[in-house]
Structures are given as structure tokens and as C-alpha cells.
Motif scaffolding. Structure first.
Motif, PDB file in Angstrom:
ATOM      1  N   UNK A 248       0.812  -1.208   0.000  1.00 20.43           N
ATOM      2  CA  UNK A 248       0.000   0.000   0.000  1.00 20.43           C
ATOM      3  C   UNK A 248       0.843   1.254   0.000  1.00 20.43           C
ATOM      4  N   UNK A 249       1.954   1.254   0.752  1.00 23.87           N
ATOM      5  CA  UNK A 249       2.727   2.479   0.846  1.00 23.87           C
ATOM      6  C   UNK A 249       4.131   2.257   1.364  1.00 23.87           C
ATOM      7  N   UNK A 250       4.955   3.286   1.143  1.00 26.68           N
ATOM      8  CA  UNK A 250       6.330   3.326   1.636  1.00 26.68           C
ATOM      9  C   UNK A 250       6.501   4.643   2.370  1.00 26.68           C
ATOM     10  N   UNK A 251       7.084   4.617   3.546  1.00 27.01           N
ATOM     11  CA  UNK A 251       7.295   5.851   4.285  1.00 27.01           C
ATOM     12  C   UNK A 251       8.682   5.874   4.908  1.00 27.01           C
ATOM     13  N   UNK A 252       9.167   7.064   5.174  1.00 23.97           N
ATOM     14  CA  UNK A 252      10.406   7.253   5.915  1.00 23.97           C
ATOM     15  C   UNK A 252      10.065   7.685   7.338  1.00 23.97           C
ATOM     16  N   UNK A 253      10.978   7.390   8.273  1.00 25.93           N
ATOM     17  CA  UNK A 253      10.725   7.692   9.679  1.00 25.93           C
ATOM     18  C   UNK A 253      10.705   9.194   9.939  1.00 25.93           C
ATOM     19  N   UNK A 254      10.451   9.551  11.177  1.00 23.39           N
ATOM     20  CA  UNK A 254      10.258  10.941  11.575  1.00 23.39           C
ATOM     21  C   UNK A 254      11.430  11.842  11.194  1.00 23.39           C
ATOM     22  N   UNK A 255      11.142  13.130  11.089  1.00 21.38           N
ATOM     23  CA  UNK A 255      12.155  14.107  10.697  1.00 21.38           C
ATOM     24  C   UNK A 255      13.008  14.587  11.857  1.00 21.38           C
ATOM     25  N   UNK A 256      12.543  14.424  13.100  1.00 21.69           N
ATOM     26  CA  UNK A 256      13.320  14.891  14.243  1.00 21.69           C
ATOM     27  C   UNK A 256      14.727  14.312  14.173  1.00 21.69           C
ATOM     28  N   UNK A 257      15.723  15.176  14.265  1.00 24.26           N
ATOM     29  CA  UNK A 257      17.110  14.755  14.071  1.00 24.26           C
ATOM     30  C   UNK A 257      17.717  14.173  15.334  1.00 24.26           C
ATOM     31  N   UNK A 258      17.171  14.540  16.480  1.00 23.42           N
ATOM     32  CA  UNK A 258      17.714  14.049  17.733  1.00 23.42           C
ATOM     33  C   UNK A 258      18.819  14.951  18.265  1.00 23.42           C
ATOM     34  N   UNK A 259      19.199  14.689  19.506  1.00 22.99           N
ATOM     35  CA  UNK A 259      20.245  15.479  20.154  1.00 22.99           C
ATOM     36  C   UNK A 259      21.605  14.935  19.713  1.00 22.99           C
ATOM     37  N   UNK A 260      22.236  15.646  18.803  1.00 19.36           N
ATOM     38  CA  UNK A 260      23.489  15.160  18.225  1.00 19.36           C
ATOM     39  C   UNK A 260      24.637  15.280  19.212  1.00 19.36           C
ATOM     40  N   UNK A 261      25.508  14.280  19.204  1.00 18.95           N
ATOM     41  CA  UNK A 261      26.681  14.331  20.065  1.00 18.95           C
ATOM     42  C   UNK A 261      27.564  15.514  19.676  1.00 18.95           C
ATOM     43  N   UNK A 262      27.735  15.709  18.355  1.00 14.45           N
ATOM     44  CA  UNK A 262      28.454  16.865  17.822  1.00 14.45           C
ATOM     45  C   UNK A 262      27.435  17.717  17.066  1.00 14.45           C
ATOM     46  N   UNK A 263      27.096  18.910  17.544  1.00 14.33           N
ATOM     47  CA  UNK A 263      26.054  19.717  16.904  1.00 14.33           C
ATOM     48  C   UNK A 263      26.343  19.980  15.433  1.00 14.33           C
ATOM     49  N   UNK A 264      25.297  19.928  14.610  1.00 15.77           N
ATOM     50  CA  UNK A 264      25.413  20.267  13.202  1.00 15.77           C
ATOM     51  C   UNK A 264      25.338  21.783  13.041  1.00 15.77           C
ATOM     52  N   UNK A 265      25.989  22.290  12.023  1.00 13.36           N
ATOM     53  CA  UNK A 265      25.918  23.715  11.725  1.00 13.36           C
ATOM     54  C   UNK A 265      24.594  24.030  11.041  1.00 13.36           C
ATOM     55  N   UNK A 266      24.274  25.307  10.975  1.00 10.09           N
ATOM     56  CA  UNK A 266      23.058  25.716  10.267  1.00 10.09           C
ATOM     57  C   UNK A 266      23.101  25.268   8.822  1.00 10.09           C
ATOM     58  N   UNK A 267      24.256  25.363   8.196  1.00  9.53           N
ATOM     59  CA  UNK A 267      24.397  24.946   6.797  1.00  9.53           C
ATOM     60  C   UNK A 267      24.137  23.445   6.654  1.00  9.53           C
ATOM     61  N   UNK A 268      24.616  22.656   7.605  1.00  9.72           N
ATOM     62  CA  UNK A 268      24.390  21.215   7.555  1.00  9.72           C
ATOM     63  C   UNK A 268      22.911  20.876   7.764  1.00  9.72           C
ATOM     64  N   UNK A 269      22.270  21.567   8.679  1.00 12.37           N
ATOM     65  CA  UNK A 269      20.840  21.330   8.908  1.00 12.37           C
ATOM     66  C   UNK A 269      20.028  21.669   7.666  1.00 12.37           C
ATOM     67  N   UNK A 270      20.347  22.803   7.047  1.00 13.31           N
ATOM     68  CA  UNK A 270      19.630  23.201   5.835  1.00 13.31           C
ATOM     69  C   UNK A 270      19.845  22.183   4.724  1.00 13.31           C
ATOM     70  N   UNK A 271      21.092  21.737   4.576  1.00 11.05           N
ATOM     71  CA  UNK A 271      21.395  20.734   3.554  1.00 11.05           C
ATOM     72  C   UNK A 271      20.677  19.423   3.849  1.00 11.05           C
TER      73      UNK A 271
END
Length: 445
Positions: A262-285
Motif C-alpha cells: 500500500x505504501x512506503x514511508x520514511x521515519x520521523x524528521x526529528x534529528x535528535x540530540x546530536x553528540x556533535x552539533x550540526x551547523x546551520x548549513x548542515x541542517x539546511x542541507x
């Protein structure tokens, strides 16, 4: 599920039950028979801790929820400038190009009917054959309950670069079809169990920036391991994105026209608390690449509903949903929290942008049976209230109901399904109108 409002008086067994079932079933559930022994061993360890701690202790080695908040604090904040910039970029990308117009012209002669069987589906924490058969037997006499949604990790589907193994999905499709039911496939790119792998091993190299980043899950050390972190795929890396697109293309070529899918889905978008924070540029990408993965997967499955579960971070959700609606990608979500301020203010209104354009499919997770706000005190809503919210506020075409391994929540769901309060039409009261971005809807090809 424990229904008391006095958490301090909760019996230990029920506290452990909530922890185990929530951890097993987060983000769509899914697991293997081989994990049962490890789950049992971990459960024995959990039973030795105090009640309040047991409620927040990791237990099972597959499809685990985070024990610390699933959503990192920054994901609940809204960067208005970044949000507007990302939304604008997605709107610009949605504008027709010569290539897109040529592709649309070619598609005019193709069979673009979408398999369309709205209704209720059950999410399982494990996908061993006995569990699947038992769940199918429970819903066999309920025509409004169309089938199951099961979770498959990327590393299980791609065993080496370009080497794909869809045998487990095909087995589960066969089991569902044999029972007269249907299957949703969740492709998981995020794992919550300590030491779990979110991506195939070949991606965990410098060429792909390690392929994944570590997320803090608030866990004790995994048994037999010093690892304390889960993982999320490093989709900000374009090479990782391209490999996920390749997986979708391979899956589509093999499975798209299977009538039980019937369908295919990907899991939630929440990225989680990263051990090493991502930069704004990385989040946007990351979210720009996720939008591309969603659109590419929809093209790979022209006859199957393709969905993305969304929740946070707030900043990128308006742009992502705009992209999804323009690409014909359905909108789902991992939770129905009836009174949660963040979801009701910032996330649930985005369902209105997708309503009527693409399919909508919210899910009821174990914690949704227990409380009405994220990380709230025990305050179990009625099953009828969860149903009414999904049906009315979110305009659901599909609803996914988690079947925890322990507690009395799923029996309450089955009781509701069999009651006079549950509509007896083919979709169990959910919206059946074919979305406007679909060329046509059909029960089967």
C-alpha cells in the motif's frame, strides 16, 4: 497500559511494560525474531531499577525510542529567518523546469494509478513471522483495518554498496496478502538502540563523512557494550543522499507494482540530540536533501503511496511540507498528542497544507496511549479521542495504531474497532477522496 494518575503508586511491572513497548514501537516499530532473546535479557536488567527510572530505561535492541527526549531542545525553537529562507528555496525548487515538463509529458502515457486503500493499519514492534501472523489473525475479521506497517532499517535492505536484499519485505507482503491484508513499509534511517547502525557499513567511511552521526539517547551502556548512542543518517552529505535515492530506486523497480504494497514511508524528521552539533548549513542541507529523497522515491514508486513522517525541527517543516505537497509525497507523523502545545501550534496546522493534495497518515505511538502531551504525566486519553483527532483535526486517510507487546492499550484499540462507535464503512470513517496530485486512485492495479 497503566491507567493510574498517581505515578508514584505505579507497579513496577507496568512501568517496565510502558518502557518496553514504547521503546520497541517508536517510529513505526519493526524488528526480528532473533532480537527477542536480547530483549528479554535486557528486560531482566530493567526490572532491577526503581519505578521512575524504569519508565525511562532502554530495553529492546530494535526499533527503540529515545529515553531522553526524542526531540532535541533546539528542534522546538523557531528560527524565523532560516525558516523563511528554507521555505522560499523549496518553493523555487517546486517551480516547473524544462526537465520536469518533459518528464511530465513522458508520464502522460504511463500507468500512474495509485493503489489506494484508506483505513487503519497496525504497527508492530517486532516482525518475526509468528508476531505478524498473530496480528493478522486479530484483524482478519475487521475490514476497516487494512493491514500492517512494519519497519526495515536501511542496513538490512542494502547489505553492501548496491547489493539489495528485499526478501524480508517480500515475505511480509506474502503473509499480509495471504490474510487478505496489505502492508506499509517504513524505511528507517534512524536508530535509537545503543550501538545501532542507521546506515550500511560501507557508508561509515570518510568518503561519506562517516555516513551517520551519533545521537544522545540517554541510555545506559548496552549489555555487552560500552556504546551509549544511537545514530541518524548523515543526509546533509550529498553522497549519502544519493545512496538513499539509489535504495529507493531499487526498491521501486522490484516492489512498486505489488498489489499488497500500500505504501512506503520514511521515519520521523526529528534529528535528535546530536553528540556533535550540526551547523546551520548542515541542517539546511539535511532537509533539502531529504526533500529530494522523498521526491525521488515517489518517482520510483509511481503506483504506490510514498509518505514522509514529520514532526520537528520547527524551522524546516513548512518548507519540507511545501516540497512534499508539490512532489506528491504524502504526510504522516509519529504521534497524536491531543493537548501538546508545540504540535498543535506548529506541526498539526501543516497537515492543512497537505489536505486533499496528498495522502495523510498520522500514527498512534505507545506514549500517545499514556498521556496527551510530550513527556507528560500519565493521563490516558480514550481510544475514541485519539481516533476523532486523527479523523477530524488531521483529516487522515490512513491511521497507524501501534500494537505494544505489553499492557492493555492494544486490547483497548481492538475493543474500539469492534464497538458501535467505530464506523463500519470500508475506511473506518477516514477520508477516501483521491488526492488531487494523484493521477487516479484504484484499489489494485
Amino acid at each position: 497500559m497503566n491507567n493510574t494518575h498517581n505515578f508514584s503508586a505505579t507497579r513496577l511491572a507496568l512501568a517496565v511494560s510502558l518502557a518496553v513497548s514504547a521503546l520497541l514501537a517508536a517510529c513505526g516499530g519493526g524488528g526480528d525474531a532473533g532480537h527477542d532473546a536480547a530483549a528479554s535479557a535486557t528486560l531482566e536488567a530493567v526490572q532491577a531499577v526503581p519505578v521512575a527510572q524504569a519508565h525511562n530505561t532502554p530495553t529492546a535492541p530494535d526499533a527503540m525510542a529515545d529515553v531522553a527526549p526524542r526531540v532535541a531542545p533546539w528542534e522546538l525553537q523557531d528560527d524565523a529567518v532560516e525558516s523563511a529562507a528554507f521555505l522560499t528555496s523549496q518553493m523555487q525548487l517546486a517551480e516547473p523546469t524544462e526537465h520536469a515538463l518533459a518528464a511530465a509529458a513522458a508520464a502522460a502515457t504511463a500507468d500512474l494509478r495509485v493503489k489506494w486503500n484508506p483505513g487503519h493499519y497496525v504497527s508492530l514492534p517486532l516482525r518475526d513471522e509468528s508476531t505478524i501472523l498473530k496480528a493478522l489473525a486479530e484483524i482478519r475479521a475487521l475490514p476497516q483495518v487494512k493491514g500492517l506497517i512494519l519497519r526495515y532499517e536501511w542496513a538490512q535492505l542494502e547489505t553492501a554498496k548496491g547489493v539489495y536484499d528485499f526478501s524480508r519485505i517480500e515475505r511480509d507482503l506474502s503473509l499480509a496478502q495471504g490474510a487478505g491484508k496489505r502492508l506499509w513499509v517504513m524505511v528507517a534511517t534512524k536508530v535509537f538502540r545503543p550501538g545501532g547502525r542507521a546506515v550500511p557499513d560501507y557508508l561509515m567511511t570518510p568518503e561519506y563523512e562517516g555516513g551517520a552521526y551519533k545521537i544522545v539517547i540517554g541510555a545506559r551502556d548496552a549489555i555487552g557494550s560500552t556504546e551509549r548512542y544511537g545514530q541518524n543518517a548523515a543526509l546533509h552529505n550529498t553522497k549519502v543522499r544519493d545512496r538513499l535515492v539509489a535504495l529507493g530506486n531499487a526498491m521501486g523497480a522490484r516492489l512498486n507494482r505489488h498489489n499488497a504494497l500500500e505504501g512506503v514511508t520514511f521515519n520521523e524528521t526529528a534529528m535528535g540530540q546530536t553528540l556533535v552539533p550540526l551547523t546551520t548549513e548542515q541542517k539546511r542541507a539535511y532537509f533539502n536533501n531529504l526533500a529530494q529523497v522523498d521526491a525521488a522515491t515517489q518517482r520510483a514508486f509511481p503506483n504506490t503511496v510514498v509518505m514522509q513522517f514529520i514532526n520537528f525541527p520547527k524551522t524546516y517543516m513548512p518548507g519540507l511540507v511545501t516540497s512534499m505537497a508539490g512532489s506528491g509525497v504524502a504526510l504522516g507523523g509519529p504521534d497524536i498528542f491531543l493537548e501538546d502545545r508545540d504540535l498543535n501550534t506548529h506541526i498539526y496546522p501543516l497537515y492543512d497544507l497537505a489536505k486533499g493534495k496528498v495522502a495523510i497518515g498520522p500514527s498512534v505511538q505507545p506514549e500517545n496511549y499514556a498521556t496527551t502531551v510530550q513527556h507528560g504525566a500519565p493521563n490516558p486519553p480514550k481510544i475514541s479521542e485519539l481516533y476523532a483527532f486523527g479523523r477530524t483535526r488531521l483529516a487522515a486517510n490512513y491511521m497507524f495504531w501501534t500494537r505494544p507487546r505489553f499492557g492493555n492499550d492494544y486490547p483497548r484499540v481492538l475493543e474500539f474497532f469492534k464497538s458501535s462507535a467505530f464506523p463500519k464503512d470500508a475506511a473506518g470513517g477516514l477520508t477516501t477522496t483521491c488526492p488531487s496530485t494523484y493521477a487516479a486512485c484504484t484499489a489494485r492495479l
